[in-house]
Design a protein around this motif. Structure first.
Motif, PDB file in Angstrom:
ATOM      1  N   UNK A 153       0.850  -1.516  -0.253  1.00 32.29           N
ATOM      2  CA  UNK A 153      -0.218   0.115   0.305  1.00 32.29           C
ATOM      3  C   UNK A 153       0.824   1.211   0.102  1.00 32.29           C
ATOM      4  N   UNK A 154       2.432   0.843   0.677  1.00 35.71           N
ATOM      5  CA  UNK A 154       2.962   1.968   0.737  1.00 35.71           C
ATOM      6  C   UNK A 154       3.429   2.425  -0.610  1.00 35.71           C
ATOM      7  N   UNK A 155       4.050   1.268  -1.002  1.00 33.61           N
ATOM      8  CA  UNK A 155       4.730   1.441  -2.626  1.00 33.61           C
ATOM      9  C   UNK A 155       3.546   2.308  -3.688  1.00 33.61           C
ATOM     10  N   UNK A 156       2.387   2.029  -3.860  1.00 35.51           N
ATOM     11  CA  UNK A 156       1.359   2.493  -4.177  1.00 35.51           C
ATOM     12  C   UNK A 156       1.143   4.329  -4.652  1.00 35.51           C
ATOM     13  N   UNK A 157       1.967   4.751  -3.397  1.00 31.35           N
ATOM     14  CA  UNK A 157       1.755   6.059  -3.885  1.00 31.35           C
ATOM     15  C   UNK A 157       3.247   6.737  -3.982  1.00 31.35           C
ATOM     16  N   UNK A 158       4.265   5.793  -4.054  1.00 33.54           N
ATOM     17  CA  UNK A 158       5.713   6.132  -4.489  1.00 33.54           C
ATOM     18  C   UNK A 158       5.459   5.634  -6.119  1.00 33.54           C
ATOM     19  N   UNK A 159       4.886   4.979  -6.213  1.00 32.57           N
ATOM     20  CA  UNK A 159       4.689   4.843  -7.788  1.00 32.57           C
ATOM     21  C   UNK A 159       4.057   5.881  -9.037  1.00 32.57           C
ATOM     22  N   UNK A 160       3.145   6.295  -7.708  1.00 27.66           N
ATOM     23  CA  UNK A 160       2.560   7.235  -8.703  1.00 27.66           C
ATOM     24  C   UNK A 160       3.221   8.157  -8.418  1.00 27.66           C
ATOM     25  N   UNK A 161       3.943   8.789  -7.191  1.00 31.18           N
ATOM     26  CA  UNK A 161       4.584  10.046  -7.370  1.00 31.18           C
ATOM     27  C   UNK A 161       5.838   9.704  -8.507  1.00 31.18           C
ATOM     28  N   UNK A 162       6.260   8.734  -9.018  1.00 32.06           N
ATOM     29  CA  UNK A 162       7.991   8.752  -9.331  1.00 32.06           C
ATOM     30  C   UNK A 162       7.400   7.457 -10.468  1.00 32.06           C
TER      31      UNK A 162
END
Length: 396
Positions: A153-162
């Motif tokens: 779930x943390x990865x989802x935010x990282x994937x969206x911003x980078x």
């Protein structure tokens, strides 16, 4: 001497009490923080800063990155080994682990940060002590850990911003109870005067199919998150890695097993027979199974079983740090010893790659990223060299 020291009239009993009381909690954690700004605007795949992400347990979160080798000096900067030293008798682990000190222990030299310029941004989501369920999405069985959402779930935010290019994953060791294996084998040396390998092997055999299934699901969860973020499977790579052995074979241990030197001086309280089993049976067994998961899931495999060869705790080819043998990646041990009474920091740091080891595994990741995304490589060190001497061979 390290944490097994005692002033009691019965040194063996005191050693045992501290060893058992500390629980030998050696979380194989992988956790991490953003090693640079993740950006505030949402990026579509292929845009935004490129990113490398680490996920999993302590072997990739950076546990033990505080230590530049092992020293018998308990005061000051511990003969230059303690990077958390401030002044006098003051220590601040946050200098190394930031806000995650004592928890996920994401160090400033964790693998993704030591890998060099393989991406614009390094994001460490790994957490010490994590199991596979801490990687899964919450919607699919994932469990929060140490106050943080599941890593997928943390990865989802990282994937969206980078623009994520590499995801390094180290998971499965805690599902197998690797920390308990280390604890039990150490207690068999200190207390029971018996071997642990036979009982522990049967336990591993019982758990390993389930653990590997969870590793496979972890890969699937990462794929699902990335697809939902708009990434094609070929637009980034997943690097699944195995674990190194932090202790040497019995014949390669510089301390005899006939007295307490392995316990009190070396910080490696294991019988030679158990050491041989760990180095030549357990670690290869886990690596072989992880390689199979990587092949089945179509991801890259990085075999670390030999990464610490000759650099393990108590290895003949390495030295403890002292005034006559300063801390050096060329001569010092690359793994943290067992300090069960915590005379030099939390016991959870024990048996993990230290500062030097993390620089080395970071180099391994950089070398792996230069290989095809479906390759399987084994990373090894060059005797007498620092992390720049790491090299790859085909994985066995």
């Amino acid at each position: 001497m390290i944490g097994f020291r005692t002033a009691s009239k019965d040194p063996t009993r005191s050693r045992v009490r501290r060893l058992a009381g500390a629980g030998m909690v050696l979380p194989l954690a992988v956790s991490a923080l953003v090693a640079g700004s993740a950006g505030t605007s949402v990026a579509s795949p292929g845009t935004g800063p490129t990113a490398v992400v680490s996920m999993g347990d302590s072997y990739i979160s950076g546990e033990a990155g505080r230590w530049k080798g092992n020293s018998l000096t308990n005061s000051g900067n511990r003969t230059g080994t303690d990077r958390a030293w401030v002044s006098g008798s003051t220590y601040d682990p946050a200098k190394v682990y930031g806000a995650t000190a004592g928890g996920c222990d994401r160090s400033d030299t964790a693998e993704v940060k030591s890998a060099g310029a393989i991406a614009d941004v390094a994001v460490n989501l790994a957490c010490s002590g994590a199991i596979a369920e801490n990687v899964f999405r919450a919607s699919n069985g994932g469990v929060p850990f140490k106050g943080e959402a599941p890593q997928a779930d943390q990865l989802a935010a990282v994937a969206a911003a980078n623009n994520v290019k590499v995801i390094a994953l180290s998971i499965g060791g805690n599902d197998l109870g690797f920390a308990d294996i280390i604890k039990d084998c150490a207690l068999d040396f200190v207390l029971w005067n018996s071997y642990c390998y036979d009982d522990q092997q049967s336990g591993v055999d019982e758990k390993i199919d389930g653990a590997m299934a969870n590793v496979g699901k972890s890969v699937d969860e990462i794929r699902a998150v990335m697809r939902a973020a708009g990434y094609g499977d070929s637009s980034y790579r997943i690097v699944l890695q195995s674990y190194p052995s932090p202790i040497p074979r019995g014949a390669e241990n510089r301390y005899t097993q006939s007295d307490w030197s392995r316990l009190n001086t070396g910080g490696c309280p294991f019988w030679s027979r158990d050491s041989d089993w760990a180095r030549d049976s357990l670690v290869p067994q886990i690596a072989g199974r992880l390689k199979g998961v990587a092949a089945a899931k179509g991801v890259q495999f990085l075999d670390l079983r030999d990464m610490l060869q000759g650099r393990e705790v108590c290895a003949k080819a390495s030295k403890q740090v002292s005034t006559s043998a300063p801390a050096s990646a060329k001569t010092s041990e690359w793994a943290r010893w067992i300090d069960s009474s915590e005379t030099q920091g939390p016991v959870q740091e024990s048996m993990h790659p230290n500062y030097f080891g993390q620089l080395a595994v970071g180099r391994c990741l950089a070398l792996a990223v230069a290989q095809p995304a479906n390759s399987a490589s084994s990373c090894k060190n060059t005797a007498g060299a620092d992390q720049t001497g790491m090299f790859l061979t085909p994985a066995p």
